[in-house]
Design a protein around this motif. Structure first.
Motif, short mmCIF file in Angstrom:
data_model
loop_
_atom_site.label_atom_id
_atom_site.label_comp_id
_atom_site.label_asym_id
_atom_site.label_seq_id
_atom_site.Cartn_x
_atom_site.Cartn_y
_atom_site.Cartn_z
N GLU A 269 7.79 31.84 -0.21
CA GLU A 269 7.97 33.00 -1.10
C GLU A 269 6.64 33.70 -1.28
O GLU A 269 5.60 33.06 -1.39
CB GLU A 269 8.50 32.55 -2.46
CG GLU A 269 9.90 32.02 -2.41
CD GLU A 269 10.50 31.83 -3.79
OE1 GLU A 269 10.01 32.46 -4.74
OE2 GLU A 269 11.45 31.06 -3.90
N ASN B 226 8.61 39.02 -0.15
CA ASN B 226 9.93 38.52 0.21
C ASN B 226 10.03 37.00 0.09
O ASN B 226 9.06 36.33 -0.25
CB ASN B 226 10.29 38.95 1.63
CG ASN B 226 9.33 38.42 2.67
OD1 ASN B 226 8.42 37.67 2.35
ND2 ASN B 226 9.49 38.82 3.89
N ARG B 227 11.21 36.52 0.43
CA ARG B 227 11.47 35.07 0.46
C ARG B 227 12.08 34.77 1.83
O ARG B 227 13.03 35.42 2.26
CB ARG B 227 12.46 34.68 -0.62
CG ARG B 227 12.80 33.23 -0.60
CD ARG B 227 13.80 32.90 -1.68
NE ARG B 227 14.00 31.46 -1.68
CZ ARG B 227 14.74 30.84 -2.55
NH1 ARG B 227 15.36 31.52 -3.49
NH2 ARG B 227 14.88 29.55 -2.47
N VAL B 228 11.51 33.79 2.52
CA VAL B 228 11.96 33.44 3.86
C VAL B 228 12.33 31.96 3.87
O VAL B 228 11.60 31.13 3.34
CB VAL B 228 10.83 33.69 4.90
CG1 VAL B 228 11.26 33.29 6.29
CG2 VAL B 228 10.40 35.13 4.87
N ILE C 33 13.13 29.03 6.61
CA ILE C 33 13.04 28.71 8.03
C ILE C 33 13.68 27.35 8.24
O ILE C 33 13.19 26.35 7.69
CB ILE C 33 11.57 28.67 8.50
CG1 ILE C 33 10.91 30.01 8.22
CG2 ILE C 33 11.49 28.32 9.97
CD1 ILE C 33 9.42 29.98 8.33
#
Length: 122
Positions: A65, A69-71, A73
């Motif tokens: 985060e 944005n927030r990713v 994976i």
């Protein structure tokens, strides 16, 4: 860059103006400077001082985060992790990309969840 350099050399041969070959070093310097400026302009907003970042994980994958944005994976997409000089470089697959993180955001307990084939020995 190679296309512009080749174009300058072809023009020099076709026009029999060998002074155009002197433009090749200038071409390399200009293209390198423009590339650096473009990359810096893009990344200055992502990794600027004061940027807040956090990481976490669950059974599915790694969560990163930031202010932008927030990713999430998935663990199966992490193909390599390298930690050097305080920076963790995560290489992910499909599409192949690299994510740079401060090493503090990849603590040992999080590093242990990374698949064994991708883990950087510490």
């Amino acid at each position: 860059m190679a296309a512009i350099t080749a174009l300058i050399i072809v023009a020099a041969v076709a026009l029999e103006s060998w002074w155009l070959v002197a433009l090749v070093p200038a071409d390399i310097v200009v293209v390198t400077a423009l590339s650096y400026w473009s990359i810096r302009r893009t990344h200055v907003h992502v990794v600027s001082p004061g940027q807040h970042m956090a990481t976490g994980s669950d059974d599915y994958g790694l969560i990163i985060e930031s202010d932008l944005n927030r990713v999430v994976i998935p663990w199966h997409r992490v193909i390599a992790v390298r930690v050097r000089r305080g920076i963790a470089v995560l290489t992910i697959a499909s599409p192949k990309a690299q994510i740079l993180l401060p090493a503090e955001l990849l603590p040992d307990e999080l590093h242990a969840r990374i698949p064994a084939h991708a883990r950087d020995p510490r």
